[in-house]
Design a protein around this motif. Structure first.
Motif, PDB file in Angstrom:
ATOM      1  N   LEU A  56       0.830  -1.199   0.000  1.00 45.13           N
ATOM      2  CA  LEU A  56       0.000   0.000   0.000  1.00 45.13           C
ATOM      3  C   LEU A  56       0.867   1.253   0.000  1.00 45.13           C
ATOM      4  O   LEU A  56       0.579   2.221  -0.713  1.00 45.13           O
ATOM      5  CB  LEU A  56      -0.928   0.001   1.212  1.00 45.13           C
ATOM      6  N   LEU A  57       1.945   1.225   0.772  1.00 47.33           N
ATOM      7  CA  LEU A  57       2.848   2.379   0.831  1.00 47.33           C
ATOM      8  C   LEU A  57       3.422   2.684  -0.544  1.00 47.33           C
ATOM      9  O   LEU A  57       3.485   3.840  -0.961  1.00 47.33           O
ATOM     10  CB  LEU A  57       3.972   2.101   1.833  1.00 47.33           C
ATOM     11  N   ARG A  58       3.817   1.629  -1.276  1.00 44.26           N
ATOM     12  CA  ARG A  58       4.359   1.852  -2.616  1.00 44.26           C
ATOM     13  C   ARG A  58       3.306   2.424  -3.558  1.00 44.26           C
ATOM     14  O   ARG A  58       3.578   3.320  -4.370  1.00 44.26           O
ATOM     15  CB  ARG A  58       4.896   0.538  -3.184  1.00 44.26           C
ATOM     16  N   ALA A  59       2.080   1.908  -3.448  1.00 42.80           N
ATOM     17  CA  ALA A  59       0.999   2.411  -4.298  1.00 42.80           C
ATOM     18  C   ALA A  59       0.727   3.884  -4.024  1.00 42.80           C
ATOM     19  O   ALA A  59       0.426   4.653  -4.945  1.00 42.80           O
ATOM     20  CB  ALA A  59      -0.263   1.587  -4.072  1.00 42.80           C
ATOM     21  N   LEU A  60       0.862   4.299  -2.768  1.00 40.45           N
ATOM     22  CA  LEU A  60       0.648   5.706  -2.424  1.00 40.45           C
ATOM     23  C   LEU A  60       1.793   6.581  -2.909  1.00 40.45           C
ATOM     24  O   LEU A  60       1.577   7.700  -3.379  1.00 40.45           O
ATOM     25  CB  LEU A  60       0.484   5.857  -0.914  1.00 40.45           C
ATOM     26  N   GLN A  61       3.015   6.071  -2.801  1.00 41.55           N
ATOM     27  CA  GLN A  61       4.187   6.866  -3.173  1.00 41.55           C
ATOM     28  C   GLN A  61       4.345   6.977  -4.685  1.00 41.55           C
ATOM     29  O   GLN A  61       4.617   8.061  -5.209  1.00 41.55           O
ATOM     30  CB  GLN A  61       5.450   6.250  -2.562  1.00 41.55           C
ATOM     31  N   GLU A  62       4.190   5.857  -5.397  1.00 41.92           N
ATOM     32  CA  GLU A  62       4.492   5.822  -6.828  1.00 41.92           C
ATOM     33  C   GLU A  62       3.250   5.805  -7.703  1.00 41.92           C
ATOM     34  O   GLU A  62       3.346   5.902  -8.926  1.00 41.92           O
ATOM     35  CB  GLU A  62       5.354   4.597  -7.141  1.00 41.92           C
ATOM     36  N   LYS A  63       2.067   5.647  -7.088  1.00 43.53           N
ATOM     37  CA  LYS A  63       0.801   5.532  -7.821  1.00 43.53           C
ATOM     38  C   LYS A  63       0.817   4.357  -8.803  1.00 43.53           C
ATOM     39  O   LYS A  63       0.159   4.387  -9.847  1.00 43.53           O
ATOM     40  CB  LYS A  63       0.474   6.833  -8.562  1.00 43.53           C
ATOM     41  N   THR A  64       1.594   3.335  -8.497  1.00 42.57           N
ATOM     42  CA  THR A  64       1.640   2.116  -9.317  1.00 42.57           C
ATOM     43  C   THR A  64       1.570   0.896  -8.404  1.00 42.57           C
ATOM     44  O   THR A  64       1.925   0.967  -7.223  1.00 42.57           O
ATOM     45  CB  THR A  64       2.919   2.045 -10.164  1.00 42.57           C
ATOM     46  N   PHE A  65       1.142  -0.232  -8.991  1.00 44.03           N
ATOM     47  CA  PHE A  65       1.059  -1.488  -8.246  1.00 44.03           C
ATOM     48  C   PHE A  65       0.923  -2.621  -9.251  1.00 44.03           C
ATOM     49  O   PHE A  65       0.711  -2.389 -10.456  1.00 44.03           O
ATOM     50  CB  PHE A  65      -0.144  -1.471  -7.289  1.00 44.03           C
ATOM     51  N   GLU A  66       1.046  -3.857  -8.782  1.00 45.84           N
ATOM     52  CA  GLU A  66       0.826  -5.034  -9.615  1.00 45.84           C
ATOM     53  C   GLU A  66      -0.368  -5.806  -9.063  1.00 45.84           C
ATOM     54  O   GLU A  66      -0.412  -6.111  -7.871  1.00 45.84           O
ATOM     55  CB  GLU A  66       2.053  -5.959  -9.631  1.00 45.84           C
ATOM     56  N   PRO A  67      -1.349  -6.129  -9.925  1.00 42.38           N
ATOM     57  CA  PRO A  67      -2.441  -6.986  -9.469  1.00 42.38           C
ATOM     58  C   PRO A  67      -1.903  -8.339  -9.001  1.00 42.38           C
ATOM     59  O   PRO A  67      -0.823  -8.769  -9.415  1.00 42.38           O
ATOM     60  CB  PRO A  67      -3.322  -7.130 -10.716  1.00 42.38           C
ATOM     61  N   VAL A  68      -2.646  -9.018  -8.151  1.00 45.15           N
ATOM     62  CA  VAL A  68      -2.241 -10.323  -7.640  1.00 45.15           C
ATOM     63  C   VAL A  68      -2.084 -11.296  -8.815  1.00 45.15           C
ATOM     64  O   VAL A  68      -2.964 -11.423  -9.661  1.00 45.15           O
ATOM     65  CB  VAL A  68      -3.281 -10.866  -6.636  1.00 45.15           C
ATOM     66  N   GLY A  69      -0.925 -11.962  -8.878  1.00 47.99           N
ATOM     67  CA  GLY A  69      -0.658 -12.930  -9.926  1.00 47.99           C
ATOM     68  C   GLY A  69      -0.138 -12.338 -11.215  1.00 47.99           C
ATOM     69  O   GLY A  69       0.007 -13.053 -12.208  1.00 47.99           O
ATOM     70  N   SER A  70       0.145 -11.033 -11.230  1.00 48.96           N
ATOM     71  CA  SER A  70       0.612 -10.379 -12.457  1.00 48.96           C
ATOM     72  C   SER A  70       1.939  -9.679 -12.197  1.00 48.96           C
ATOM     73  O   SER A  70       2.202  -9.214 -11.075  1.00 48.96           O
ATOM     74  CB  SER A  70      -0.425  -9.362 -12.943  1.00 48.96           C
ATOM     75  N   ASP A  71       2.772  -9.618 -13.241  1.00 49.77           N
ATOM     76  CA  ASP A  71       4.004  -8.837 -13.148  1.00 49.77           C
ATOM     77  C   ASP A  71       3.870  -7.533 -13.938  1.00 49.77           C
ATOM     78  O   ASP A  71       4.852  -6.830 -14.164  1.00 49.77           O
ATOM     79  CB  ASP A  71       5.198  -9.642 -13.665  1.00 49.77           C
ATOM     80  N   ARG A  72       2.659  -7.230 -14.368  1.00 50.19           N
ATOM     81  CA  ARG A  72       2.396  -6.002 -15.133  1.00 50.19           C
ATOM     82  C   ARG A  72       2.082  -4.858 -14.166  1.00 50.19           C
ATOM     83  O   ARG A  72       1.225  -4.988 -13.295  1.00 50.19           O
ATOM     84  CB  ARG A  72       1.230  -6.220 -16.083  1.00 50.19           C
ATOM     85  N   THR A  73       2.770  -3.753 -14.335  1.00 54.82           N
ATOM     86  CA  THR A  73       2.565  -2.600 -13.466  1.00 54.82           C
ATOM     87  C   THR A  73       1.358  -1.791 -13.947  1.00 54.82           C
ATOM     88  O   THR A  73       1.232  -1.492 -15.132  1.00 54.82           O
ATOM     89  CB  THR A  73       3.814  -1.699 -13.448  1.00 54.82           C
ATOM     90  N   VAL A  74       0.488  -1.475 -13.028  1.00 58.64           N
ATOM     91  CA  VAL A  74      -0.719  -0.699 -13.329  1.00 58.64           C
ATOM     92  C   VAL A  74      -0.602   0.651 -12.643  1.00 58.64           C
ATOM     93  O   VAL A  74      -0.171   0.735 -11.490  1.00 58.64           O
ATOM     94  CB  VAL A  74      -1.982  -1.433 -12.844  1.00 58.64           C
TER      95      VAL A  74
END
Length: 528
Positions: free
Chosen positions: A315-333
């Motif tokens: 969650l911290l990374r999603a807040l800082q970078e506004k990016t994340f990976e869905p569960v089971g994926s290596d694609r950055t959203v």
């Protein structure tokens, strides 16, 4: 303009198709698409008049025309299909056809009475069909008495198919945008019904603490700064979050909530960030998470203090970078989301107990707002009761309910450990128990006493008898609360004396004895 003896080749036709597709994706209206489509037709075939007819039940209505013979009468021309079997046949077979003078001998020319065209003039009818639907026909006319060559007819037929496909795409896009607007308006209506008039209740509060809170909330709403909403359970943290969203520049975008305490830890990551097909047992298709749902809008992390420690880093990374990976994926959203967080947990204590990351706390609490409990804002009871009853009326249909002054006095004497949520429940029970629109004290189902929270043994040992409030102090506090409810009014129906069951002179004498000064009444009443 193309020459009938040298028709367009495949590369140029492909360019035409690409132009029409781009046109269908960029033009705002179907009429503009048809107008520009006719302009492009000049590149393919010669004509003195090109007319676009759209099918309206059993009639063809001219909607656009180009060429030297185009005029207002042509643009308003209507054909009855029953009178022109050859045109109807072109629609039914979906094949373009060049007409000869013999073809018109039985049914006449479609422009008879509108244009003075010579017998045997060049004429072509091209159906505009795509998928299972026919939109109308395109007609080409020339004053020369020469039949269009078949090569030109075939080329214009392909062009007609492309134009019909572009018309279908434009119409579908228009329908999609209309449905999107309807869904958006429906979502805003539901949002308004869910949140009620929280903004008005906040900003018209009689409590100085609440008015200051509303002022600060409106200021921070104009930014994208994360806000941490603190307060006891039931104080209205989600209502305040909805108000901040509606005050912000993101008000026309989604407001999405997730309760971090209500979802099992094993599913919470998927709920927040989504998952791809096959990520775990039961993941039969890709699914977007709350971050993606809230893209462009606001995401409320309710009960964020209950978030599992192992998920806090992501969650911290999603807040800082506004990016994340869905569960089971290596694609950055990437998701553009404004974060609001709410909790009744003491996060500082949770940090000391290593249940909450300190870096996440500082990321969330850039602008903390603490909601006071209901017992600290009892002057708002009349307004809150009216607001909650109106909110319940929209859900239950029982309108016109109101709380009598005697009932307000009883509500003001209660401690409200459940805050606004408990008040809403009490009022809903009262509307069920009361047969009329007026809620009196007898309709209020309140606990007879409120059990104080248990204190540790060492804390009880430290308590001194002197800390127990005196009877006079309790009486003074109760009188002040009732005066707040009546806005300082002592006399008359609904006045403080009547609510307390005292004579006005007796109440004034007791106020003087308890040291309730005129300055305090001025604060209650407000300046005139």
């Amino acid at each position: 303009m193309g020459d009938e003896n040298t028709p367009l080749g495949a590369p140029q036709l492909a360019r035409e198709a690409k132009d029409l597709v781009e046109l269908a994706n960029t033009e705002e209206t179907v009429s503009e698409l048809l107008r520009r489509g006719l302009d492009w037709l000049t590149r393919i075939a010669r004509f003195d008049l090109a007319t676009l007819f759209l099918l309206r039940e059993a009639r063809l209505v001219a909607v656009a025309a180009r060429g030297p013979l185009a005029n207002a009468r042509v643009r308003g021309h209507v054909l009855d299909l029953a009178a022109f079997p050859m045109v109807r046949q072109a629609l039914e077979t979906r094949r373009a056809r060049a007409f000869t003078e013999e073809d018109h001998s039985g049914e006449g020319d479609p422009f008879d009475g509108v244009l003075d065209l010579p017998p045997g003039h060049s004429c072509m009818v091209v159906p505009l069909c795509s998928g299972e639907r026919c939109y109308g026909v395109l007609t080409l006319d020339r004053s020369e008495c020469e039949t269009y060559p078949q090569t030109v007819v075939d080329l214009v037929e392909v062009y007609g198919q492309l134009l019909a496909t572009a018309l279908q795409n434009a119409e579908q896009r228009s329908d999609f945008e209309r449905l999107h607007r309807q869904d958006h308006e429906h979502a805003k209506l539901l949002e308004s019904q869910l949140g009620g008039d929280s903004e008005g209740v906040l900003e018209t509060s009689l409590s100085p603490a609440m008015r200051d809170l509303a002022r600060r909330a409106r200021q921070v709403a104009e930014t994208d700064t994360p806000v941490l909403l603190l307060g006891e359970t039931g104080t209205g943290k989600e209502r305040l979050a909805r108000a901040i969203h509606r005050w912000s520049s993101r008000a026309d975008h989604p407001f999405v909530t997730i309760n971090c305490a209500a979802i099992p830890a094993g599913l919470l990551e998927s709920e927040l960030f989504g998952h791809v097909k096959g990520a775990f047992t039961g993941a039969t298709k890709d699914r977007a998470g709350r971050f993606q749902m809230a893209h462009g809008g606001t995401l409320l992390l309710d009960e964020v203090g209950e978030l599992p420690v192992e998920l806090q880093a992501k969650l911290l990374r999603a807040l800082q970078e506004k990016t994340f990976e869905p569960v089971g994926s290596d694609r950055t959203v990437r998701a553009d989301v404004r974060i609001l967080a709410a909790t009744h947990v003491d996060l500082q204590q949770a940090i000391a107990q290593r249940r909450f990351r300190e870096d996440l706390y500082y990321r969330l609490s850039v602008f903390p707002l603490r909601l006071p409990p209901l017992r600290e804002r009892l002057e708002d009871l009349p307004q809150l009761c009216a607001f909650l009853l109106d909110e319940q009326a929209r859900r239950t249909g029982r309108r016109g309910m109101r709380v009598l002054p005697e009932a307000l006095a009883r509500l003001g004497a209660y401690d409200w450990p459940g805050n606004l949520r408990e008040l809403a429940n009490v009022l809903e029970r009262a509307t069920i128990l009361s047969r009329g629109p007026e809620l009196g004290p007898q309709a209020l189902d309140l606990p007879t006493h409120v059990r104080a929270p248990e204190a540790p043994a060492e804390k009880l040992a430290e308590d001194k008898p002197g800390k127990v409030p005196t009877l006079a102090a309790v009486q003074r506090e109760h009188i002040l609360r009732v005066l707040a409810l009546t806005k300082g009014r002592i006399y008359g129906p609904g006045g403080a004396a009547q609510l307390l069951g005292l004579k006005p002179s007796t109440l004034q004498s007791r106020m003087k004895k308890l040291g309730i000064a005129r300055q305090e009444l001025f604060i209650i009443e407000g300046p005139t």
